[in-house]
Motif scaffolding. Structure first.
Motif, PDB file in Angstrom:
ATOM      1  N   PRO A  62       0.833  -1.412  -0.118  1.00  0.00           N
ATOM      2  CA  PRO A  62      -0.092  -0.100   0.258  1.00  0.00           C
ATOM      3  C   PRO A  62       0.630   1.304  -0.282  1.00  0.00           C
ATOM      4  N   GLY A  63       2.190   1.212   0.565  1.00  0.00           N
ATOM      5  CA  GLY A  63       2.723   1.779   0.950  1.00  0.00           C
ATOM      6  C   GLY A  63       3.782   3.015  -0.704  1.00  0.00           C
ATOM      7  N   ASP A  64       3.408   1.797  -2.285  1.00  0.00           N
ATOM      8  CA  ASP A  64       3.490   1.686  -3.022  1.00  0.00           C
ATOM      9  C   ASP A  64       2.076   2.577  -4.145  1.00  0.00           C
ATOM     10  N   LEU A  65       0.994   3.146  -3.516  1.00  0.00           N
ATOM     11  CA  LEU A  65      -0.234   2.732  -4.238  1.00  0.00           C
ATOM     12  C   LEU A  65       0.218   4.298  -4.511  1.00  0.00           C
ATOM     13  N   THR A  66      -0.827   4.704  -5.392  1.00  0.00           N
ATOM     14  CA  THR A  66      -1.226   5.682  -5.197  1.00  0.00           C
ATOM     15  C   THR A  66      -2.537   6.284  -4.690  1.00  0.00           C
ATOM     16  N   ALA A  67      -3.041   7.831  -4.860  1.00  0.00           N
ATOM     17  CA  ALA A  67      -4.008   7.863  -3.515  1.00  0.00           C
ATOM     18  C   ALA A  67      -5.400   6.988  -4.381  1.00  0.00           C
ATOM     19  N   SER A  68      -5.387   7.021  -6.045  1.00  0.00           N
ATOM     20  CA  SER A  68      -6.577   6.704  -6.312  1.00  0.00           C
ATOM     21  C   SER A  68      -6.468   5.202  -6.401  1.00  0.00           C
ATOM     22  N   ARG A  69      -5.647   4.015  -6.099  1.00  0.00           N
ATOM     23  CA  ARG A  69      -5.657   3.485  -6.473  1.00  0.00           C
ATOM     24  C   ARG A  69      -5.449   2.521  -5.039  1.00  0.00           C
ATOM     25  N   LEU A  70      -5.073   3.671  -3.854  1.00  0.00           N
ATOM     26  CA  LEU A  70      -5.446   3.277  -2.296  1.00  0.00           C
ATOM     27  C   LEU A  70      -7.029   3.132  -2.245  1.00  0.00           C
ATOM     28  N   GLU A  71      -7.751   4.760  -2.567  1.00  0.00           N
ATOM     29  CA  GLU A  71      -9.346   4.133  -2.182  1.00  0.00           C
ATOM     30  C   GLU A  71      -9.495   3.590  -3.261  1.00  0.00           C
ATOM     31  N   ALA A  72      -9.244   2.703  -4.686  1.00  0.00           N
ATOM     32  CA  ALA A  72      -9.462   1.301  -4.670  1.00  0.00           C
ATOM     33  C   ALA A  72      -9.355   0.438  -3.548  1.00  0.00           C
ATOM     34  N   LEU A  73      -9.009  -0.151  -2.831  1.00  0.00           N
ATOM     35  CA  LEU A  73      -8.593  -1.138  -2.600  1.00  0.00           C
ATOM     36  C   LEU A  73      -9.431  -0.859  -1.472  1.00  0.00           C
ATOM     37  N   LYS A  74      -9.482  -0.257  -0.976  1.00  0.00           N
ATOM     38  CA  LYS A  74     -10.097  -0.200   0.462  1.00  0.00           C
ATOM     39  C   LYS A  74     -12.027   0.031  -0.353  1.00  0.00           C
ATOM     40  N   SER A  75     -12.175   0.544  -1.267  1.00  0.00           N
ATOM     41  CA  SER A  75     -13.114  -0.023  -1.959  1.00  0.00           C
ATOM     42  C   SER A  75     -13.711  -1.690  -1.904  1.00  0.00           C
ATOM     43  N   VAL A  76     -12.763  -2.201  -3.170  1.00  0.00           N
ATOM     44  CA  VAL A  76     -13.026  -3.630  -3.291  1.00  0.00           C
ATOM     45  C   VAL A  76     -12.627  -4.560  -1.649  1.00  0.00           C
ATOM     46  N   ALA A  77     -12.787  -3.777  -0.793  1.00  0.00           N
ATOM     47  CA  ALA A  77     -12.283  -4.194   0.461  1.00  0.00           C
ATOM     48  C   ALA A  77     -13.949  -4.369   0.803  1.00  0.00           C
ATOM     49  N   HIS A  78     -14.251  -3.014   1.355  1.00  0.00           N
ATOM     50  CA  HIS A  78     -15.714  -2.560   1.598  1.00  0.00           C
ATOM     51  C   HIS A  78     -17.116  -3.282   0.993  1.00  0.00           C
ATOM     52  N   ASP A  79     -16.238  -3.374  -0.356  1.00  0.00           N
ATOM     53  CA  ASP A  79     -17.267  -4.272  -1.603  1.00  0.00           C
ATOM     54  C   ASP A  79     -17.999  -5.431  -0.894  1.00  0.00           C
ATOM     55  N   GLU A  80     -16.665  -6.135  -0.269  1.00  0.00           N
ATOM     56  CA  GLU A  80     -16.655  -7.546   0.183  1.00  0.00           C
ATOM     57  C   GLU A  80     -17.371  -7.760   1.815  1.00  0.00           C
ATOM     58  N   GLY A  81     -17.620  -6.638   2.191  1.00  0.00           N
ATOM     59  CA  GLY A  81     -17.903  -6.527   4.004  1.00  0.00           C
ATOM     60  C   GLY A  81     -16.650  -6.056   4.578  1.00  0.00           C
ATOM     61  N   LEU A  82     -15.550  -5.672   4.333  1.00  0.00           N
ATOM     62  CA  LEU A  82     -13.965  -5.776   4.915  1.00  0.00           C
ATOM     63  C   LEU A  82     -13.714  -5.269   5.610  1.00  0.00           C
ATOM     64  N   THR A  83     -13.048  -4.822   6.520  1.00  0.00           N
ATOM     65  CA  THR A  83     -12.469  -3.066   7.111  1.00  0.00           C
ATOM     66  C   THR A  83     -11.236  -3.896   6.920  1.00  0.00           C
ATOM     67  N   ILE A  84     -10.527  -2.888   6.353  1.00  0.00           N
ATOM     68  CA  ILE A  84      -8.535  -3.546   6.388  1.00  0.00           C
ATOM     69  C   ILE A  84      -8.047  -3.035   7.629  1.00  0.00           C
ATOM     70  N   GLU A  85      -8.387  -3.601   8.209  1.00  0.00           N
ATOM     71  CA  GLU A  85      -7.776  -3.585  10.181  1.00  0.00           C
ATOM     72  C   GLU A  85      -6.102  -3.209  10.404  1.00  0.00           C
ATOM     73  N   ALA A  86      -5.505  -3.924   9.277  1.00  0.00           N
ATOM     74  CA  ALA A  86      -3.509  -3.269   9.320  1.00  0.00           C
ATOM     75  C   ALA A  86      -3.134  -3.281   8.409  1.00  0.00           C
TER      76      ALA A  86
END
Length: 321
Positions: A62-86
């Motif tokens: 994640p530290g090497d992702l752009t802001a938009s890609r970070l938002e996409a990663l968060k979105s795909v997790a949330h779409d599956e009901g997942l919180t990115i805890e750590a």
């Protein structure tokens, strides 16, 4: 008994992404893959009953992702009901004699990424990349890896650089957890506790991943002795099980990954001890070999069973070992 914010049902217990390769079957880095690849992994994690996930950076950094890609990663997790805890940033030691500057900068970027993803904690360690012999071994921990120097100058560099990361984490409202790992300055309970105490920062605690030590084919401190020393400083916890066989007649020591409940590491006692010490961080269940995700899910259910008793009125603080 210490009061805790969470119940057995909602205590954060994350799946690690260690179970997923960092390269797709077509040879594309998952880091650069489409969101459908990320989403497929998240769907599989959710299907196993998880509601939290730890993004281990052997899968995605994640530290090497752009802001938009970070938002996409968060979105795909949330779409599956997942919180990115750590986020667990591994093998990026800030005292690596060759790569410490890059690793320190990467660790700072990872903290910023954790904020964007809504994480509660970033786990870092002082372990370095696997050597060739470790990469060839079935179990990498059966071959010797790099060792940290133990001189005072190196110790102070670790204290200063990890405190710097702690300052950053504190300023953005998350925790920094130091993962225990053999032959590093966080490689024994005594050394790990001393390092956290010398750092002296309220946002910096231990990730007492004692499985990393219990699996070694060499003498190690008894598991519960290490637990007792470490849990008062713990703010996040990678947990996994190993079966350990020691033959005192010839010095043979052998280990293998197993579900936590089948381990020679007594997690029933360890979790009681942690709760008594006030542990309130998230767990992350891990397993190496075979279907690591399925065993991680089994480990999660085991932890919830233990918590259901340990947080109940039936629990007695007089019996913890």
């Amino acid at each position: 008994m210490t009061q805790h914010t969470f119940t057995a049902e909602n205590w954060p217990i994350a799946a690690t992404t260690l179970s997923f390769s960092g390269v797709t079957t077509s040879g594309v880095s998952v880091q650069d893959a489409g969101e459908d690849v990320w989403g497929a992994a998240m769907a599989e994690i959710a299907h196993e009953g998880f509601t939290e996930v730890d993004i281990t950076d052997s899968w995605i950094k994640p530290g090497d992702l752009t802001a938009s890609r970070l938002e996409a990663l968060k979105s795909v997790a949330h779409d599956e009901g997942l919180t990115i805890e750590a986020i667990s940033a591994i093998r990026r030691s800030v005292i690596d004699p060759l790569a410490w500057e890059d690793n320190l900068a990467y660790s700072h970027r990872t903290i910023d990424a954790a904020v964007a993803l809504g994480c509660s904690v970033v786990s870092v360690g002082l372990h370095r990349p696997l050597l060739e012999a470790q990469q060839r071994a079935l179990w990498f921990w059966t071959a010797d890896g790099p060792s940290d120097p133990t001189d005072q100058e190196t110790w102070q560099l670790a204290v200063t650089r990890l405190r710097d990361l702690g300052d950053h984490a504190s300023s953005v409202g998350i925790g920094l957890s130091l993962e225990m790992y053999e032959d590093t300055l966080i490689g024994t309970a005594d050394s790990a506790v001393r390092l956290v105490e010398d750092i002296g920062h309220s946002s910096v605690g231990l990730n007492p991943d004692l499985g990393n030590l219990h699996r070694l084919h060499r003498p190690v401190e008894p598991f519960l002795d290490s637990v007792a020393k470490c849990v008062p400083y713990a703010n996040y916890w990678h947990v996994k099980g190993y079966s350990r066989i020691e033959d005192s007649t010839n010095g043979t020591i052998m280990t293998a990954p197993v579900p936590m409940e089948a381990s020679t590491m007594n997690y029933r006692a360890a979790i009681k001890m942690a709760l008594q010490a006030g542990f309130s961080g998230a767990f992350c269940t891990e397993h190496y070999g075979g279907d690591g995700l399925a065993v991680s899910a089994r480990n999660r259910d085991y932890i919830r069973r233990l918590l259901a008793f340990d947080l109940s009125d039936a629990f007695s603080p007089e019996v913890v070992r």
